[in-house]
Design a protein around this motif. Structure first.
Motif, PDB file in Angstrom:
ATOM      1  N   GLU A   1       0.862  -1.185   0.000  1.00 24.70           N
ATOM      2  CA  GLU A   1       0.000   0.000   0.000  1.00 24.70           C
ATOM      3  C   GLU A   1       0.896   1.232   0.000  1.00 24.70           C
ATOM      4  N   TYR A   2       0.779   2.037  -1.047  1.00 31.51           N
ATOM      5  CA  TYR A   2       1.710   3.147  -1.214  1.00 31.51           C
ATOM      6  C   TYR A   2       1.320   4.358  -0.372  1.00 31.51           C
ATOM      7  N   VAL A   3       2.326   5.114   0.045  1.00 30.49           N
ATOM      8  CA  VAL A   3       2.106   6.365   0.775  1.00 30.49           C
ATOM      9  C   VAL A   3       1.605   7.421  -0.203  1.00 30.49           C
ATOM     10  N   GLN A   4       0.570   8.131   0.181  1.00 30.19           N
ATOM     11  CA  GLN A   4       0.011   9.176  -0.663  1.00 30.19           C
ATOM     12  C   GLN A   4       0.415  10.540  -0.111  1.00 30.19           C
ATOM     13  N   GLU A   5       1.210  11.269  -0.852  1.00 24.01           N
ATOM     14  CA  GLU A   5       1.635  12.617  -0.455  1.00 24.01           C
ATOM     15  C   GLU A   5       1.534  13.517  -1.675  1.00 24.01           C
TER      16      GLU A   5
END
Length: 550
Positions: free
Chosen positions: A355-359
């Protein structure tokens, strides 16, 4: 004939086709003589960069690379790149001009012999016209047979002297090197087979030497007979991963958790062309119950756990592997080992996307690597740099492609683009790509102009967290102020365009895909500045700094 002409002729007869470096008073006559003989000269913006390119050329061509500098400061600029080449075991010859023989008062005087020793380079001094050609032959012989860099230091006045007894029948070093396979001791083959026959779970670790020996078919045959897992060292990353269902990727610090858990079950490790340093075997903790069989052309090596292998075969990889498989077949030995459906399912699950970090405005570096791996054709070679940002690629690139890593070679950042440029020249300028950090790329930014000048179609992917990524995360782990390790950067895509190449700065997954598609459709010198978040810590750093592995 002038000495510089004889020197140039000797280099040509040794197979020199490309030379990287900078012209100065003390090497210009030699360079002009090379150009007259059809050698391609690559003028760079820094002598150390030229050596980095010669290093990459040697790795790509499989023969000594050549760099040149003028006297004094030209030579001293070689320091970092020379040590990198030495630690990498790169065959390389540096032709270095020198001030007039004995003139220690000259502005550019440097004791080049002492300097060469300090930067881990062999040294040959051309002190008389009559020993010039022999110095070239000896330099190439040492580079070829001992896989190391050698400096030829040629005083300017000696170069411009007349050579009365020029040897028109120059014998190159290649004629003095016997090419034959080093055969394994039959008793050692039997001893190795005893260890394999008593084992239940075998692991084969393939290193750079195994790949260089083109021993892939023999490795796969032994793997099939022994039910072994196949792992590689960093210098052979992803090799043969498309040829077997039981490839676990890297052995050691950069391996994934599932693979490491499987490798810990091994009771027999067969290393082929791999030194088994402490990174590869985690100082022995990765294979706590294993017996070691090591195959290498070098004399007996000490492993990363401070011990020698239980059975050491000093031999050519192809021959030794074939003999092991043949002997096991004669004994009717065939192991199931790790070759089960359960292990296959474990290995299939290890490559799932997290699950990728969303920034906003920044990509998760793991997603960036995933996109690069899937959007760039498998025939495109990859060079990996060193540093925290490139850890993600070192672990996560999964496709079968030619991978060269500069990790661990003196810990010097900034070398990977230079090595990639030289490698591409050696391999006919086929499109390839390099993954580096922002601080690393900016260290030798001027050489992107060199890349454009010679139309080397390299794609430079800059994993840009606008800082010194390794120091940023180490500072956080140690309770120091991480902001001290942040450094803003301009939009490197625009900088690349200003220098004459292609470029883009990307902040979303789609922008990255679009930039990659543009490069693939029309390869040329290109920089893609990928703005990444600092919120993701690489697995190796999480292990080292926090003792975590998730």
């Amino acid at each position: 004939m002038k000495v510089y002409e004889a020197l140039a002729e000797a280099f040509v007869r040794e197979g020199t086709s490309d030379v990287f470096g900078m012209m100065g008073d003390a090497n210009m006559h030699w360079m002009a003589a090379l150009a007259d003989r059809g050698v391609r000269l690559y003028e760079v913006r820094h002598e150390g960069s030229g050596l980095g390119m010669a290093d990459g050329w040697a790795r790509g061509a499989g023969q000594p690379g050549v760099v040149t500098t003028t006297s004094g400061p030209g030579v001293s600029q070689l320091a970092t790149s020379m040590i990198v080449a030495s630690r990498a075991g790169t065959p390389l010859v540096a032709f270095c001009g020198e001030t007039a023989l004995g003139d220690e008062g000259a502005t550019q005087y440097l004791d080049q012999r002492r300097f060469a020793a300090a930067i881990e380079c062999d040294f040959l001094h051309v002190t008389r016209p009559e020993n010039a050609q022999e110095a070239v032959r000896q330099a190439f012989y040492l580079a070829r047979t001992e896989s190391k860099p050698v400096m030829i230091s040629a005083p300017f006045d000696v170069q411009t002297a007349e050579l009365d007894d020029y040897d028109e029948d120059y014998v190159p070093s290649t004629a003095l090197i016997e090419k034959s396979r080093l055969l394994p001791d039959p008793a050692k083959v039997q001893a190795a087979c005893d260890l394999i026959q008593d084992a239940e779970r075998v692991v084969i670790i393939a290193g750079r030497g195994a790949r260089k020996a083109d021993s892939g078919e023999e490795i796969l045959a032994l793997q099939e007979r022994t039910g072994a897992l196949l792992a590689t060292t960093l210098q052979a990353k992803n090799w043969l991963c498309n040829r077997t269902d039981f490839h676990v990727g890297l052995s050691g610090l950069f391996g994934d958790k599932v693979s490491m858990e499987l490798l810990q079950e091994a009771d027999c490790v067969i290393a082929v062309g791999a030194s088994l340093n402490h990174y590869t075997i985690e100082s022995g903790y990765l294979y706590p119950e294993a017996k070691y069989i090591q195959i290498d052309t070098a004399p007996h090596l000490v492993m990363g756990n401070g011990k020698g292998a239980d059975c050491y075969l000093q031999a050519d990889a192809v021959t030794a592997l074939a003999e092991l498989t043949r002997t096991l077949q004669e004994r009717s030995v065939r192991l199931e080992g790790f070759h089960t459906d359960q292990v296959k399912q474990h290995l299939t699950g290890r490559v799932q996307q997290p699950e990728y970090v969303q920034e906003p405005g920044r990509l998760d570096p793991r997603e960036a690597i995933w996109i690069l791996d899937h959007e760039l054709p498998g025939e495109m070679g990859l060079v990996l740099g060193s540093g925290h940002q490139t850890d993600f690629g070192t672990m996560l690139f999964q496709r079968s492609r030619d991978v060269l890593s500069n990790y661990g070679m003196f810990g010097a950042i900034g070398q990977a683009p230079l090595i990639a440029m030289g490698q591409m020249v050696a391999q006919g300028n086929k499109p390839g790509f390099v993954v580096e950090g922002d601080a690393s790329f900016l260290m030798h930014l001027s050489e992107f102009e060199t890349m454009c000048r010679y139309d080397i179609p390299l794609l430079v992917v800059v994993m840009n967290d606008q800082g010194l990524g390794a120091e940023y995360h180490k500072a956080k782990a140690k309770g120091l102020d991480p902001d001290l390790a942040t450094i803003s950067t301009p939009e490197l895509g625009a900088v690349a365009q200003a220098l004459g190449g292609g470029g883009a700065t990307v902040r979303t997954a789609q922008e990255l895909r679009d930039a990659l598609a543009e490069y693939v459709s029309s390869p040329r010198p290109t920089v893609i500045d990928v703005r990444i978040t600092r919120e993701v810590l690489s697995t190796p750093y999480r292990r080292i700094q926090y003792g975590e592995d998730v």
